[in-house]
Design an enzyme around this catalytic site. Structure first.
Site, mmCIF file in Angstrom:
data_model
loop_
_atom_site.group_PDB
_atom_site.id
_atom_site.type_symbol
_atom_site.label_atom_id
_atom_site.label_comp_id
_atom_site.label_asym_id
_atom_site.label_seq_id
_atom_site.Cartn_x
_atom_site.Cartn_y
_atom_site.Cartn_z
ATOM 1 C CG ASN A 95 -93.780 -25.617 36.424
ATOM 2 O OD1 ASN A 95 -93.002 -26.554 36.591
ATOM 3 N ND2 ASN A 95 -93.714 -24.512 37.145
ATOM 4 C CG MET A 96 -91.280 -25.153 29.569
ATOM 5 S SD MET A 96 -91.415 -25.927 27.931
ATOM 6 C CE MET A 96 -91.484 -27.647 28.381
ATOM 7 C CG HIS A 108 -100.653 -23.825 33.948
ATOM 8 N ND1 HIS A 108 -101.424 -23.268 34.944
ATOM 9 C CD2 HIS A 108 -100.234 -22.783 33.179
ATOM 10 C CE1 HIS A 108 -101.483 -21.955 34.791
ATOM 11 N NE2 HIS A 108 -100.771 -21.640 33.721
ATOM 12 C CD GLU A 110 -102.314 -28.592 37.166
ATOM 13 O OE1 GLU A 110 -101.421 -27.968 36.549
ATOM 14 O OE2 GLU A 110 -102.739 -28.261 38.285
ATOM 15 C CB CYS A 135 -104.327 -22.490 38.671
ATOM 16 S SG CYS A 135 -104.081 -22.745 36.898
ATOM 17 C CB CYS A 138 -105.226 -26.360 35.437
ATOM 18 S SG CYS A 138 -103.530 -26.040 34.917
HETATM 19 ZN ZN ZN Z 1 -102.674 -24.420 36.271
#
Ligand code: ZN
Length: 320
Positions: A95-96, A108, A110, A135, A138
């Site tokens: 993630n970023m 995210h 993914e 989530c 995603c």
């Molecule tokens: Zn996500």
């Protein structure tokens, strides 16, 4: 940006000593684990590929940049290009987050793993490993990868040293997707059939051409807004990313998010905040359409490199 990501060394503790250096070197190679290293590691540990992918999730999380949530997340994607032994490359992602900007600007894990594989011109994914079920955003994003062939997703199974398996069809029942809009929905297939934007222009700026190449490999079936971004650091190194849009609009991936994630994977865990101060140029190439990436990129860019102006190059729609 502050960081609280686990170090690669900590994440590698789960591997026997003789394999730590091998995995560490491979993970440092753009967050890409070669098919040969995958095979060697699986055979040495007597585990299957998805068990290895789950062990690599903490290694992927070491790339996380989470100054807002303090919650680094990793994901590992498996490509579909298999070697003669039936093994494929693995792609790490994390993630970023961007302080000073709305949460919807967050990338995210993914998405980052997909961007890494996509940037390596993988034509598809066969499975994805995560620390917990993805989530909602995603699930919708992953649904765009291939609506007709659901993506296998694995995650840890509590106390047992085993894993749960599911797929994007089960994770998103009754999904709204590309076919609802009259499209096949196979985002990574553009790696086999890039757009027919001009691939070379005499005398053109090399960084413009890098962004143009990224635009050729973008996925914009709903708007035709082919877009690519290229970043250049002061030392001359270049990183690019392609735009991916989604049938549900919001879960898409901007070309700057993709370029930043690819840059972060190439530079290694913990390198990104310092690298922002070394950013020299940011170029956006997009085909003109009813939408534009320009304002999003300018807003995001100003959050980490306020003195770098976005260089903008629209292409006429008839170049699509
Ligand atoms: Zn996500």
């Amino acid at each position: 940006m502050q960081e609280n990501s686990p170090t690669t060394e900590t994440a590698l503790q789960d591997f026997p000593g003789r394999l730590r250096a091998t995995i560490g070197r491979a993970a440092g190679n753009g967050g890409i684990i070669s098919a040969a290293v995958v095979r060697h590691t699986c055979e040495a540990l007597e585990i299957d590929v998805e068990q290895l992918m789950l062990r690599l999730v903490p290694v992927a999380a070491a790339y996380g940049v989470a100054p807002v949530s303090r919650y680094p997340v990793g994901a590992v994607a498996r490509g579909t290009r298999e070697d003669s032994h039936g093994y494929a490359q693995l792609y790490l992602g994390a993630n970023m987050e961007f302080p000073g900007r709305a949460l919807c600007y967050s990338l995210h894990a993914e998405q980052a793993a997909v961007a890494n594989a996509w940037n390596s011109r993988e034509p598809g994914l066969s499975s994805l490993a995560v620390s917990a079920p993805p989530c909602g955003l995603c699930r919708q994003f992953l649904h765009e990868l291939s609506e007709s062939r659901p993506l296998r997703v694995v995650f840890p199974d509590g106390a047992r040293r085993d894993y749960c398996e599911t797929d994007t069809a089960a994770l998103l029942p009754g999904a709204f997707g590309p076919t609802d809009l009259g499209h096949k929905g196979n985002m990574m297939a553009v790696n086999d059939a890039p757009a027919t934007l001009p691939s070379a222009i005499d005398g053109a700026d090399p960084l413009f051409l890098d962004a143009l190449e990224a635009a050729r490999f973008s996925y914009a079936p709903y708007t035709g807004n082919r877009a690519g971004c290229a970043l250049q650091l002061e030392d001359g190194s270049v990183f690019s990313g392609s735009y991916a849009e989604n049938a549900a609009h919001n879960p898409g991936l901007s070309p700057l998010h993709a370029a930043l994630s690819n840059m972060r994977m190439a530079l290694g865990p913990g390198a990104l905040p310092a690298a922002f101060t070394k950013l020299a140029r940011c170029v956006l190439v997009e085909s003109t359409a009813d939408i534009s990436q320009r304002q999003l990129l300018a807003t995001l860019l100003s959050s980490f490199a306020a003195d770098v102006a976005l260089e903008y190059h629209p292409l006429r729609a008839d170049n699509n």
